[in-house]
Design a protein around this motif. Structure first.
Motif, PDB file in Angstrom:
ATOM      1  N   UNK A  12      13.879   6.965 -10.966  1.00  0.00           N
ATOM      2  CA  UNK A  12      12.802   7.254 -11.908  1.00  0.00           C
ATOM      3  C   UNK A  12      11.520   7.731 -11.274  1.00  0.00           C
ATOM      4  N   UNK A  13      11.516   7.981  -9.963  1.00  0.00           N
ATOM      5  CA  UNK A  13      10.310   8.447  -9.288  1.00  0.00           C
ATOM      6  C   UNK A  13      10.104   9.948  -9.435  1.00  0.00           C
ATOM      7  N   UNK A  14      11.171  10.681  -9.723  1.00  0.00           N
ATOM      8  CA  UNK A  14      11.111  12.115  -9.961  1.00  0.00           C
ATOM      9  C   UNK A  14      11.837  12.444 -11.253  1.00  0.00           C
ATOM     10  N   UNK A  15      11.449  13.560 -11.865  1.00  0.00           N
ATOM     11  CA  UNK A  15      12.164  14.060 -13.034  1.00  0.00           C
ATOM     12  C   UNK A  15      13.293  14.992 -12.564  1.00  0.00           C
ATOM     13  N   UNK A  16      14.239  15.222 -13.432  1.00  0.00           N
ATOM     14  CA  UNK A  16      15.315  16.151 -13.080  1.00  0.00           C
ATOM     15  C   UNK A  16      14.760  17.537 -12.778  1.00  0.00           C
ATOM     16  N   UNK A  17      13.759  17.985 -13.544  1.00  0.00           N
ATOM     17  CA  UNK A  17      13.201  19.320 -13.318  1.00  0.00           C
ATOM     18  C   UNK A  17      12.542  19.402 -11.950  1.00  0.00           C
ATOM     19  N   UNK A  18      11.946  18.301 -11.483  1.00  0.00           N
ATOM     20  CA  UNK A  18      11.347  18.289 -10.145  1.00  0.00           C
ATOM     21  C   UNK A  18      12.428  18.500  -9.080  1.00  0.00           C
ATOM     22  N   UNK A  19      13.533  17.802  -9.259  1.00  0.00           N
ATOM     23  CA  UNK A  19      14.629  17.919  -8.291  1.00  0.00           C
ATOM     24  C   UNK A  19      15.215  19.330  -8.289  1.00  0.00           C
ATOM     25  N   UNK A  20      15.422  19.910  -9.476  1.00  0.00           N
ATOM     26  CA  UNK A  20      16.050  21.231  -9.536  1.00  0.00           C
ATOM     27  C   UNK A  20      15.145  22.306  -8.943  1.00  0.00           C
ATOM     28  N   UNK A  21      13.819  22.144  -9.113  1.00  0.00           N
ATOM     29  CA  UNK A  21      12.902  23.095  -8.490  1.00  0.00           C
ATOM     30  C   UNK A  21      12.988  22.979  -6.965  1.00  0.00           C
ATOM     31  N   UNK A  22      13.020  21.751  -6.453  1.00  0.00           N
ATOM     32  CA  UNK A  22      13.158  21.542  -5.016  1.00  0.00           C
ATOM     33  C   UNK A  22      14.483  22.108  -4.511  1.00  0.00           C
ATOM     34  N   UNK A  23      15.546  21.882  -5.270  1.00  0.00           N
ATOM     35  CA  UNK A  23      16.866  22.387  -4.884  1.00  0.00           C
ATOM     36  C   UNK A  23      16.875  23.916  -4.835  1.00  0.00           C
ATOM     37  N   UNK A  24      16.196  24.526  -5.801  1.00  0.00           N
ATOM     38  CA  UNK A  24      16.123  25.997  -5.851  1.00  0.00           C
ATOM     39  C   UNK A  24      15.433  26.550  -4.608  1.00  0.00           C
ATOM     40  N   UNK A  25      14.290  25.967  -4.226  1.00  0.00           N
ATOM     41  CA  UNK A  25      13.582  26.458  -3.047  1.00  0.00           C
ATOM     42  C   UNK A  25      14.366  26.158  -1.774  1.00  0.00           C
ATOM     43  N   UNK A  26      15.047  25.026  -1.740  1.00  0.00           N
ATOM     44  CA  UNK A  26      15.858  24.690  -0.560  1.00  0.00           C
ATOM     45  C   UNK A  26      16.959  25.717  -0.355  1.00  0.00           C
ATOM     46  N   UNK A  27      17.541  26.185  -1.444  1.00  0.00           N
ATOM     47  CA  UNK A  27      18.590  27.197  -1.345  1.00  0.00           C
ATOM     48  C   UNK A  27      18.044  28.523  -0.820  1.00  0.00           C
ATOM     49  N   UNK A  28      16.761  28.773  -1.061  1.00  0.00           N
ATOM     50  CA  UNK A  28      16.161  30.037  -0.629  1.00  0.00           C
ATOM     51  C   UNK A  28      15.797  30.024   0.847  1.00  0.00           C
ATOM     52  N   UNK A  29      15.405  28.847   1.375  1.00  0.00           N
ATOM     53  CA  UNK A  29      14.955  28.799   2.778  1.00  0.00           C
ATOM     54  C   UNK A  29      15.968  28.156   3.708  1.00  0.00           C
ATOM     55  N   UNK A  30      16.978  27.498   3.165  1.00  0.00           N
ATOM     56  CA  UNK A  30      17.980  26.859   4.017  1.00  0.00           C
ATOM     57  C   UNK A  30      17.437  25.614   4.694  1.00  0.00           C
ATOM     58  N   UNK A  31      17.981  25.301   5.858  1.00  0.00           N
ATOM     59  CA  UNK A  31      17.626  24.079   6.558  1.00  0.00           C
ATOM     60  C   UNK A  31      16.397  24.224   7.454  1.00  0.00           C
ATOM     61  N   UNK A  32      15.822  25.419   7.531  1.00  0.00           N
ATOM     62  CA  UNK A  32      14.736  25.633   8.497  1.00  0.00           C
ATOM     63  C   UNK A  32      13.409  25.023   8.063  1.00  0.00           C
ATOM     64  N   UNK A  33      13.284  24.657   6.805  1.00  0.00           N
ATOM     65  CA  UNK A  33      12.033  24.073   6.310  1.00  0.00           C
ATOM     66  C   UNK A  33      12.341  22.740   5.634  1.00  0.00           C
ATOM     67  N   UNK A  34      12.594  21.674   6.389  1.00  0.00           N
ATOM     68  CA  UNK A  34      13.031  20.402   5.797  1.00  0.00           C
ATOM     69  C   UNK A  34      11.994  19.757   4.886  1.00  0.00           C
ATOM     70  N   UNK A  35      10.701  20.048   5.093  1.00  0.00           N
ATOM     71  CA  UNK A  35       9.674  19.430   4.266  1.00  0.00           C
ATOM     72  C   UNK A  35       9.448  20.165   2.952  1.00  0.00           C
TER      73      UNK A  35
END
Length: 321
Positions: A12-35
């Motif tokens: 309950x600390x994050x909303x689903x939309x928060x996670x999906x936005x993070x997941x979307x950006x992670x897919x764009x940059x890969x593992x090179x930007x862990x933060x």
């Protein structure tokens, strides 16, 4: 990182939309930007909390998304390391750039579109606030009208009269006051003053509010205030009563980002009165101002101490401050 963010959603600390936005950006940059996924999720959550940006100075070097007992948090790097990593990230832009995230000079991180909304609102309001006195203004007539409509008491400052004078002398006025302070009487008087200035020339006036209930209250309040205004019957008849919602005014359409009225297709108004302005969030204010023609006057009414909008951005409180 995404697995840990998913756990934060489950807790309950994050909303689903928060996670999906993070997941979307992670897919764009890969593992090179862990933060990046973490700060993206935090920015999204900040928008959900009603704020328009994330202050990175306030979170650097701390644990994010910890439970109530302080356990399970994700460590955030120290300030210099965090800022340095984000400035090197392809998905984080500088002010004025087109990017999913914008990092400004004060180390505030924005969703890109919210940074642009703030810029659009600031430019629109400053352009009106810095505008000169309308050329056609008859100051002698204004003095006479103010004395008749606001006779006042010698030695006392009549703030309703001051507000009315400012609204006539400038293209932009902000009138803030709590319940019972006479905001509606003041704005009805302003309409009478401006109609007296225009004489027989048409003055296209629009009355609006964020919700249907607020628009109905504005309509009823002006209807009740009109008989008490010390103006001619002809001018009183010209004072409009019917208010509409902002969404209906600018033509917000389901499934479309841009409303019917916008910068390239502005509203046909000379004066816009907006009541309950404290309820207007940043994106809606940006769209409303974009639809307002450059020459039009703008009067914002509200209570700066009232609860802010449900969505992000306390525009009225910020400009009142």
């Amino acid at each position: 990182m995404l697995d840990r963010l998913k756990q934060s959603v489950d807790q309950g600390a994050l909303r689903h939309v928060d996670y999906y936005f993070a997941e979307h950006l992670a897919a764009m940059v890969g593992e090179k930007e862990p933060m990046l996924p973490l700060v993206a999720a935090l920015v999204s959550r900040t928008i959900g909390d009603g704020n328009t940006c994330l202050d990175l100075k306030a979170i650097a070097g701390k644990a994010a998304l910890a439970g109530e007992d302080g356990a399970g948090g994700i460590d955030i790097p120290p300030h210099a390391q965090l800022i340095g990593a984000l400035r090197q990230c392809s998905e984080v832009g500088a002010p004025g750039e087109q990017a999913p995230l914008i990092l400004d000079e004060a180390d505030r991180l924005y969703l890109g579109r919210y940074w642009w909304y703030e810029q659009q609102v600031a430019r629109a309001l400053l352009a009106r606030a810095q505008g000169v006195e309308p050329a056609a203004l008859d100051q002698g007539r204004l003095r006479d009208s103010l004395q008749r409509i606001f006779p006042g008491t010698v030695g006392d400052t009549d703030w309703q009269r001051v507000a009315a004078a400012v609204a006539v002398l400038r293209r932009f006025a902000v009138i803030s006051g709590g319940p019972g302070t006479g905001k509606t009487h003041t704005v009805t008087s302003i309409l009478a003053l401006l109609l007296e200035q225009t004489g027989q020339q048409p003055l296209r006036i629009a009355l609006t509010a964020p919700t249907g209930k607020a628009a109905a209250r504005l309509t009823e309040s002006i209807r009740l205030a009109k008989p008490a205004i010390a103006c001619s019957d002809e001018e009183r008849q010209r004072i409009p009563e019917e208010a509409t919602t902002i969404h209906r005014l600018i033509g917000v359409r389901p499934g479309r980002i841009e409303p019917k009225y916008h910068a390239d297709n502005p509203l046909s108004v000379d004066l816009l009165v907006v009541d309950e302005a404290s309820m207007i969030d940043l994106p809606l204010m940006a769209r409303l101002l974009a639809a307002l023609p450059e020459h039009a006057r703008l009067i914002l009414l509200g209570d700066k101490d009232q609860l802010a909008s449900v969505e992000a951005g306390s525009v009225f409180a910020d400009i009142s401050g």
